[in-house]
Design an enzyme around this catalytic site. Structure first.
Site, mmCIF file in Angstrom:
data_model
loop_
_atom_site.group_PDB
_atom_site.id
_atom_site.type_symbol
_atom_site.label_atom_id
_atom_site.label_comp_id
_atom_site.label_asym_id
_atom_site.label_seq_id
_atom_site.Cartn_x
_atom_site.Cartn_y
_atom_site.Cartn_z
ATOM 1 N N GLY A 28 0.831 -1.208 0.000
ATOM 2 C CA GLY A 28 0.000 0.000 0.000
ATOM 3 C C GLY A 28 0.865 1.259 0.000
ATOM 4 N NE ARG B 79 -1.970 -4.393 -1.738
ATOM 5 C CZ ARG B 79 -1.735 -3.827 -0.567
ATOM 6 N NH1 ARG B 79 -0.690 -4.176 0.149
ATOM 7 N NH2 ARG B 79 -2.529 -2.907 -0.085
ATOM 8 C CG ASP C 52 3.730 -7.465 7.539
ATOM 9 O OD1 ASP C 52 3.035 -6.664 6.875
ATOM 10 O OD2 ASP C 52 3.253 -8.476 8.077
ATOM 11 C CB THR D 186 2.813 0.190 5.855
ATOM 12 O OG1 THR D 186 1.434 -0.117 6.113
ATOM 13 C CG2 THR D 186 3.621 -0.188 7.082
ATOM 14 C CG ASP E 271 -1.630 -0.929 7.564
ATOM 15 O OD1 ASP E 271 -2.487 -0.053 7.371
ATOM 16 O OD2 ASP E 271 -1.437 -1.884 6.789
ATOM 17 C CG ASP F 174 1.346 -3.567 9.915
ATOM 18 O OD1 ASP F 174 2.237 -2.871 9.399
ATOM 19 O OD2 ASP F 174 0.592 -4.291 9.242
ATOM 20 N NE ARG G 95 -3.006 -5.587 4.146
ATOM 21 C CZ ARG G 95 -2.099 -6.231 3.426
ATOM 22 N NH1 ARG G 95 -0.829 -6.212 3.760
ATOM 23 N NH2 ARG G 95 -2.451 -6.898 2.367
HETATM 24 P P1 ATP Z 1 0.836 -2.707 3.398
HETATM 25 O O1 ATP Z 1 0.603 -3.448 4.683
HETATM 26 O O2 ATP Z 1 0.989 -1.258 3.600
HETATM 27 O O3 ATP Z 1 -0.158 -2.991 2.347
HETATM 28 P P2 ATP Z 1 2.772 -4.702 2.670
HETATM 29 O O4 ATP Z 1 4.161 -4.612 2.194
HETATM 30 O O5 ATP Z 1 2.548 -5.513 3.913
HETATM 31 O O6 ATP Z 1 2.253 -3.208 2.830
HETATM 32 P P3 ATP Z 1 1.587 -6.757 1.034
HETATM 33 O O7 ATP Z 1 0.509 -6.690 0.017
HETATM 34 O O8 ATP Z 1 1.408 -7.692 2.159
HETATM 35 O O9 ATP Z 1 1.818 -5.255 1.521
HETATM 36 O O10 ATP Z 1 2.962 -7.159 0.299
HETATM 37 C C1 ATP Z 1 3.432 -6.401 -0.816
HETATM 38 C C2 ATP Z 1 4.041 -7.331 -1.805
HETATM 39 O O11 ATP Z 1 5.154 -8.042 -1.217
HETATM 40 C C3 ATP Z 1 3.139 -8.437 -2.311
HETATM 41 O O12 ATP Z 1 2.278 -8.016 -3.349
HETATM 42 C C4 ATP Z 1 4.153 -9.448 -2.837
HETATM 43 O O13 ATP Z 1 4.674 -9.034 -4.069
HETATM 44 C C5 ATP Z 1 5.267 -9.328 -1.786
HETATM 45 N N1 ATP Z 1 5.071 -10.362 -0.758
HETATM 46 C C6 ATP Z 1 4.219 -10.335 0.285
HETATM 47 N N2 ATP Z 1 4.294 -11.468 1.014
HETATM 48 C C7 ATP Z 1 5.216 -12.250 0.389
HETATM 49 C C8 ATP Z 1 5.746 -13.558 0.646
HETATM 50 N N3 ATP Z 1 5.347 -14.299 1.685
HETATM 51 N N4 ATP Z 1 6.688 -14.034 -0.216
HETATM 52 C C9 ATP Z 1 7.102 -13.299 -1.269
HETATM 53 N N5 ATP Z 1 6.643 -12.054 -1.548
HETATM 54 C C10 ATP Z 1 5.718 -11.536 -0.739
#
Ligand code: ATP
Length: 329
Positions: A14, A75, A106, A129, A131, A133, A175
């Site tokens: 995000g 994403r 994360d 982020t 969040d 978190d 989230r």
């Molecule tokens: P936010 O919480 O602000 O949305 P975030 O980084 O946690 O940020 P996610 O959608 O969970 O957002 O992850 C972003 C991208 O990271 C995913 O679209 C994917 O490309 C990659 N990603 C997330 N989890 C994994 C995983 N377990 N293994 C490999 N890549 C991952």
């Protein structure tokens, strides 16, 4: 002088206000170290598609105050597959990248860890982020702006609640984390804050909530009553909760879902400063030859945390809950 390195960065997951401030800080610090710096577009998608831009001072000089991210965020479902991760790793080798800075949440850090199994370059995470978190930093980039945005909306809703003698359930983002709800609730003087961290038994919680709202309204019918609710905190929606409150109390209850408005807007000073500090510190970690860590700030000190430990948020959530319980009036 430092060995010339080629640094890449992505903004992933995000988008969050202050990501541009971080891009600026990383770029200017990297250039001052005589490093080359590139930005891949759209998070991990840019790696897989080899879609990137060389960054110079002129691209970043005017972005510290802008929301969003000039290199785009997204994403990337392909990163959940072995072939996607291999493609991303190959792309980094092909572009002769020595170090990758991942600005994200994360999930993005899990992607970075997966990548590190197939690519030997340095990887540094920056928490970005709304969040908040992530373990290893008091705040994530975007959090301060998101609270202020939520707060501005809750204050306005409070005016309507007051004028119409209504109860409002306001849903905020986060989230699976209730910290935005807790902080925006504290700052707005919300009568109730609803988030997973405060709920042991949902049925019991809702029953008690209804009693509390009814009692408060009975004591002062003209009183406005605002409940700030974290998304995903209950098995029922904000609207369903508002309907149940209307039925139980006999006072009209409405819901408002703030949604994406919390991810946008110009970053507030706190996010710009945090992003600037973390951007500079990330490049310093690259200079030191470190990898597999996230830079953060805890108790006004710069810290580093292994990427693998950044999602373990149980201990830090306890502090937020304790503060809320102590200071909510
Ligand atoms: P936010 O919480 O602000 O949305 P975030 O980084 O946690 O940020 P996610 O959608 O969970 O957002 O992850 C972003 C991208 O990271 C995913 O679209 C994917 O490309 C990659 N990603 C997330 N989890 C994994 C995983 N377990 N293994 C490999 N890549 C991952």
């Amino acid at each position: 002088m430092s060995k010339q390195k080629r640094i890449a960065m992505i903004t992933s997951g995000g988008d969050a206000p202050g990501m541009n401030s971080a891009i600026r800080a990383i770029t200017l610090k990297a250039l001052s170290c005589n490093y080359q710096i590139i930005g891949y577009h759209g998070g991990y998608n840019g790696l897989i598609d080899e879609n990137y831009t060389e960054l110079g001072a002129h691209q970043v000089n005017d972005i510290i105050h802008r929301g969003g991210t000039i290199i785009k965020s997204a994403r990337c479902p392909a990163m959940h597959t072995e072939s996607g991760i291999l493609q991303a790793a190959n792309s980094l080798r092909k572009c002769h990248v020595d170090a990758l800075i991942v600005i994200g949440g994360d999930g993005s850090f899990k992607g970075a860890e997966a990548l590190s199994a197939h690519w030997s370059g340095q990887i540094i995470g920056i928490p970005g982020t709304i969040d908040n978190d992530i373990n290893g930093t008091d705040a994530t980039i975007g959090f301060y702006t998101a609270i202020d945005t939520a707060l501005g909306c809750i204050d306005k809703i409070r005016d309507t609640a007051q004028a119409f003698e209504r109860t409002f359930v306001v849903e905020v983002m986060g989230r699976d984390c209730g910290i935005i709800a807790m902080e925006a609730g504290l700052a707005s003087g919300a009568e109730q804050i609803i988030c997973k961290e405060l709920i042991d038994d949902e049925q019991q919680f809702i029953a008690q909530l209804k009693q509390d709202v009814a009692l408060s309204l009975a004591q002062d019918a003209a009183h406005s009553y605002v409940l700030v609710m974290a998304e995903h905190s209950l098995s029922i929606s904000a609207q369903e909760l508002a309907e149940q409150l209307s039925d139980f109390t006999g006072v009209d209850s409405r819901s408002a879902i703030l949604g994406y408005v919390q991810r946008g807007g110009a970053p507030v000073a706190g996010d710009r400063i945090l992003a600037t500090q973390l951007g500079v510190e990330a490049v310093k970690q690259i200079e030191l030859g470190n990898t597999g860590i996230m830079v953060g700030i805890e108790n006004a000190q710069v810290t580093t945390t292994a990427l693998s430990d950044t999602s373990d948020t149980q201990a830090r959530n306890v502090n937020f809950v304790a503060r809320l319980k102590e200071y909510r009036l």
